[in-house]
Design a protein around this motif. Structure first.
Motif: not given
Length: 205
Positions: A122-130, A138-141, A193-196, A202-205
């Protein structure tokens, strides 16, 4: 409640303009997320009954023959509005990832279709408006990117777009050079909340 986490069965259906979620232990170190999505406005199908009644009553004031014409005219106008509104809402709903359930383990995330994506890929976890493309966190860069509300559609769809915009946040993972929608149809509060929780698991910074 727009953002609720608790072990147990599927979350109860929220208010149409709210979403909610629950988490439960799925065994083997896995956590199951269950999302009850926000539906937003619905198509007023009841107009198909009201329109002919109103048209008929207006026509009856002129004459019996006109009453039948009024019924037909009322049904036609109501059907045009209902079908037009259904098409407008459908246009924007197609852009949203569905609500539902997914799993997060110590080394991977399991998408609703059963596909597993390893955490290390996983390069990045994203919370986005579709709908407008706005990335709120974002997390991970990477960093947030503002999309354009103008791209939502024609001017006649503005009201429906604005109604669904606050209910169209979703979680995505970017891996293998692709973006994978995980879950959607959420308010910003639920999505954050789900994103956090997913980021922590997943221990993503």
């Amino acid at each position: 409640m727009s953002a609720t986490a608790a072990a147990g069965p599927s979350p109860a259906a929220p208010h149409p303009n709210q979403s909610s979620y629950r988490t439960s232990d799925a065994g083997g170190g896995w956590t199951r997320f269950q999302i009850a999505g926000a539906t937003g406005p619905t198509v007023p199908v009841w107009l198909l009954a009201i329109g002919p009644a109103v048209g008929g009553s207006l026509g009856l004031q002129i004459g019996t023959a006109q009453a039948m014409g009024g019924v037909l005219a009322g049904f036609f106008l109501a059907a045009c509005y209902v079908l037009g509104r259904a098409g407008s809402l459908s246009t924007f709903r197609r852009h949203r990832a569905p609500a539902g359930s997914f799993g997060v383990g110590p080394q991977a995330i399991r998408l609703p279709n059963g596909r597993q994506i390893a955490a290390k890929s996983i390069h990045r976890l994203v919370c986005r408006n579709a709908l407008d493309g706005l990335i709120i966190t974002t997390a991970g860069g990477g960093s947030g990117v503002v999309g354009g509300v103008a791209a939502l559609g024609a001017a006649r769809h503005t009201a429906d777009a604005n109604a669904l915009l606050p209910l169209s946040y979703q979680i995505e993972v970017e891996a293998e050079g692709r973006s994978y929608p995980v879950v959607g149809c959420m308010t910003g509060a639920t999505a954050n909340a789900v994103f956090d929780e997913v980021r922590r698991l997943l221990d993503l910074s």
